[in-house]
Design an enzyme around this catalytic site. Structure first.
Site, mmCIF file in Angstrom:
data_model
loop_
_atom_site.group_PDB
_atom_site.id
_atom_site.type_symbol
_atom_site.label_atom_id
_atom_site.label_comp_id
_atom_site.label_asym_id
_atom_site.label_seq_id
_atom_site.Cartn_x
_atom_site.Cartn_y
_atom_site.Cartn_z
ATOM 1 N N GLU A 119 -0.006 -3.586 13.886
ATOM 2 C CA GLU A 119 0.867 -3.377 15.034
ATOM 3 C C GLU A 119 0.117 -3.613 16.335
ATOM 4 O O GLU A 119 -1.058 -3.254 16.479
ATOM 5 C CB GLU A 119 1.417 -1.953 14.987
ATOM 6 C CG GLU A 119 2.697 -1.780 15.768
ATOM 7 C CD GLU A 119 3.397 -0.472 15.452
ATOM 8 O OE1 GLU A 119 4.524 -0.274 15.934
ATOM 9 O OE2 GLU A 119 2.821 0.353 14.709
ATOM 10 N N GLU A 142 -5.632 8.609 7.504
ATOM 11 C CA GLU A 142 -4.512 9.461 7.914
ATOM 12 C C GLU A 142 -4.018 10.337 6.762
ATOM 13 O O GLU A 142 -3.564 11.462 6.963
ATOM 14 C CB GLU A 142 -3.376 8.592 8.446
ATOM 15 C CG GLU A 142 -2.195 9.382 8.980
ATOM 16 C CD GLU A 142 -1.112 8.482 9.539
ATOM 17 O OE1 GLU A 142 0.010 8.517 9.013
ATOM 18 O OE2 GLU A 142 -1.394 7.740 10.505
ATOM 19 N N ARG A 185 4.198 0.648 2.269
ATOM 20 C CA ARG A 185 4.415 -0.485 3.170
ATOM 21 C C ARG A 185 4.083 -1.747 2.388
ATOM 22 O O ARG A 185 2.967 -1.909 1.908
ATOM 23 C CB ARG A 185 3.547 -0.410 4.423
ATOM 24 C CG ARG A 185 3.844 -1.574 5.379
ATOM 25 C CD ARG A 185 3.086 -1.468 6.700
ATOM 26 N NE ARG A 185 3.500 -2.530 7.583
ATOM 27 C CZ ARG A 185 2.990 -3.769 7.586
ATOM 28 N NH1 ARG A 185 2.009 -4.070 6.728
ATOM 29 N NH2 ARG A 185 3.438 -4.694 8.400
ATOM 30 N N ARG A 230 4.836 -7.772 12.632
ATOM 31 C CA ARG A 230 3.574 -7.402 13.265
ATOM 32 C C ARG A 230 2.671 -8.619 13.373
ATOM 33 O O ARG A 230 2.905 -9.629 12.729
ATOM 34 C CB ARG A 230 2.848 -6.325 12.452
ATOM 35 C CG ARG A 230 3.584 -5.021 12.278
ATOM 36 C CD ARG A 230 2.727 -4.012 11.552
ATOM 37 N NE ARG A 230 3.383 -2.736 11.332
ATOM 38 C CZ ARG A 230 2.805 -1.661 10.838
ATOM 39 N NH1 ARG A 230 1.519 -1.722 10.485
ATOM 40 N NH2 ARG A 230 3.462 -0.538 10.679
ATOM 41 N N ARG A 266 -5.297 5.994 0.820
ATOM 42 C CA ARG A 266 -4.420 4.857 1.039
ATOM 43 C C ARG A 266 -4.765 3.870 -0.080
ATOM 44 O O ARG A 266 -5.880 3.344 -0.127
ATOM 45 C CB ARG A 266 -4.636 4.211 2.410
ATOM 46 C CG ARG A 266 -4.033 5.016 3.571
ATOM 47 C CD ARG A 266 -2.524 4.933 3.587
ATOM 48 N NE ARG A 266 -1.889 5.825 4.545
ATOM 49 C CZ ARG A 266 -1.598 5.511 5.806
ATOM 50 N NH1 ARG A 266 -1.932 4.315 6.277
ATOM 51 N NH2 ARG A 266 -0.981 6.370 6.589
ATOM 52 N N CYS A 282 2.084 12.044 8.123
ATOM 53 C CA CYS A 282 3.086 11.683 9.125
ATOM 54 C C CYS A 282 4.464 11.588 8.483
ATOM 55 O O CYS A 282 4.618 10.940 7.438
ATOM 56 C CB CYS A 282 2.721 10.353 9.777
ATOM 57 S SG CYS A 282 3.848 9.905 11.133
ATOM 58 N N ARG A 325 0.847 -1.198 0.000
ATOM 59 C CA ARG A 325 0.000 0.000 0.000
ATOM 60 C C ARG A 325 0.873 1.236 0.000
ATOM 61 O O ARG A 325 2.033 1.211 0.429
ATOM 62 C CB ARG A 325 -0.941 0.007 1.187
ATOM 63 C CG ARG A 325 -0.295 0.043 2.575
ATOM 64 C CD ARG A 325 0.017 1.452 3.043
ATOM 65 N NE ARG A 325 0.402 1.521 4.440
ATOM 66 C CZ ARG A 325 1.228 2.422 4.949
ATOM 67 N NH1 ARG A 325 1.829 3.309 4.161
ATOM 68 N NH2 ARG A 325 1.513 2.456 6.234
ATOM 69 N N THR A 358 6.801 9.762 9.129
ATOM 70 C CA THR A 358 7.290 8.380 9.055
ATOM 71 C C THR A 358 7.040 7.751 7.691
ATOM 72 O O THR A 358 7.720 6.803 7.303
ATOM 73 C CB THR A 358 6.623 7.497 10.130
ATOM 74 O OG1 THR A 358 5.202 7.476 9.909
ATOM 75 C CG2 THR A 358 6.907 8.020 11.527
#
Length: 461
Positions: free
Chosen positions: A416, A323, A380, A411, A327, A371, A217, A373
């Site tokens: 997570e 977020e 990912r 994970r 996505r 974010c 994704r 990150t």
């Protein structure tokens, strides 16, 4: 003197000047005055020497950018807490500022692993204009209100990473473990990537593995909207409406339908339908229950403007309003890793080819995400892999110990902080997002799986 300036030179110069404009716009009047004086003198020297060539032009602009940043920071970026400034902002008549600044400074002591808290500079904050202070406070509020955050900040606008470069550049470097100022390069081409098999096929059967569940994704944001943390309910509705036009075109190629959570929307679904999609890992969970996203403003107005598109075969999904604006993900159960990546690339190209849709992208940071990150690829990529020997104690502790040196994250099957499968199945994915190409990520996943297979065999003995 007249310089022969090429189109490439002009493009490079334009990008650098945009960065200069963004940085200077956040300064206080005093800092801005010092900037004008400093840059004025520098410009005179640059014109006087007037050296031709692309390298000379870009080098001089980079020096201007560095000088501006130094002025904005007051020479040194100081992360210590000045007592007088802390008292000033803790007692601010703006309750949002007072709460945010007092708590982020307190977290420096109580939660030093909170990257935002550890790298926040109250002196840099004090150098900003009042409007810029409020904007930066919105970026760091999640980490202030949730001291146990790992990262602790979210951008509110695609330009925030440049506008507040002295702060964000340090946060990004610390999290991604790269030198400050590193530039991300987008590249899906597998040619020449180290670790790639000779035939270019990342075939898991050659590692002795059966077909595995694969998912890849990416996070994407539309360039003409604020990022989710700063969007109003009206913004969210406009963004969803814009995407629904795109979904009509996607349906022609991939089939499927859009499922909206917005009350009154033509594609609105019931609670039972929503829960079924969540259970099937096709829809995201209720964001209003997440304090980190709520304090960032990302979960505001739930469930307005949220939903998901699912293709006819269920293997291509787009989340709307989580977020990030989007996505975009592809799933597959198979033995060749290339296939799921190729499908995602095709899906992304299809989405961005639709008139009016443009993803927010930075020359420095790659694809812009809320974010830090996820900056860079925003990607990912994961597989579900059985590791019964490494998880014999019922936990993923041994598996994580093996995977961390390989650059892999482990994970549970639900994400997570969720449990592993009863048969020892874990979710494996490369950790890096930034300063790594898309092609390197897929190769790193293959190499990591290969090494994990060997470790699993050793653990059996």
């Amino acid at each position: 003197c007249a310089l022969p300036i090429s189109a490439t030179t002009m493009a490079s110069a334009s990008r650098m000047l945009r960065s200069l404009r963004l940085r200077s716009s956040s300064l206080s009047k005093a800092a801005a005055a010092a900037t004008v004086a400093g840059l004025g003198a520098f410009s005179v020297n640059a014109v006087a020497s007037c050296e031709p060539g692309l390298d000379s032009v870009v080098t001089r602009l980079e020096k201007v950018a560095n000088r501006l940043e130094a002025i904005a920071e007051g020479g040194d970026y100081d992360t210590s807490v000045d007592a007088a400034l802390l008292a000033k902002y803790s007692n601010s008549s703006d309750g949002y500022i007072a709460s945010c600044i007092s708590k982020i400074c307190a977290a420096k002591v109580t939660n030093p692993s909170n990257i935002t808290a550890s790298l926040f500079s109250i002196k840099y904050f004090d150098s900003l204009s009042e409007a810029a202070q409020k904007a930066l406070a919105m970026c760091i509020n999640s980490g202030a209100q949730n001291a146990d955050s790992g990262m602790g900040c979210y951008a509110m606008s695609p330009t925030d990473y440049d506008t507040y470069g002295p702060f964000f550049s340090r946060v990004i470097a610390a999290y991604h473990k790269v030198p400050r100022g590193s530039k991300h390069v987008t590249d899906w081409n597998l040619s020449g990537v180290e670790g790639l098999p000779e035939d270019g096929q990342l075939d898991l059967t050659k590692l002795g593995l059966p077909a595995l569940s694969m998912r890849v994704r990416v996070g994407r944001n539309l360039s003409d909207f604020k990022l989710p943390g700063a969007m109003s309910a009206a913004d969210r509705l406009r963004m969803e409406q814009k995407m629904c036009v795109a979904f009509e075109k996607l349906k022609q190629k991939f089939g499927g339908r859009y499922h909206s959570l917005t009350p009154g929307h033509p594609d609105h679904i019931t609670n039972d339908e929503y829960n079924a999609l969540v259970k099937g890992h096709k829809m995201f969970k209720d964001m209003s229950d997440d304090s980190y996203l709520a304090d960032a403003g990302i979960a505001s107005d739930w469930p307005v403007g949220r939903g998901c598109y699912v293709s006819g075969d269920g293997g291509f999904i787009i989340w709307v309003g989580e977020e990030d604006h989007l996505r975009i993900m592809c799933m597959n159960k198979g033995t060749v890793l290339n296939e799921v990546f190729d499908r995602l690339k095709t899906a992304l190209d299809t989405v961005e080819s639709i008139e009016g849709l443009k993803f927010a992208h930075s020359d420095t940071y790659g694809y812009v995400t809320s974010c830090p990150t996820n900056l860079g690829t925003g990607m990912r990529a994961s597989v579900h892999m059985k590791c019964p020997n490494l998880t014999a104690d019922g936990t993923d502790a041994a598996c994580k110990a093996v995977c961390k040196p390989l650059g892999l994250s482990v994970r549970g099957l639900g994400g997570e902080h969720t449990p592993i499968g009863a048969d020892g199945t874990v979710d494996i994915s490369p950790s890096a997002r930034f300063c790594i190409s898309e092609a390197q990520i897929v190769t790193a996943l293959y190499t990591g799986i290969k090494n994990l297979v060997a470790e699993e065999a050793t653990a059996k003995k």
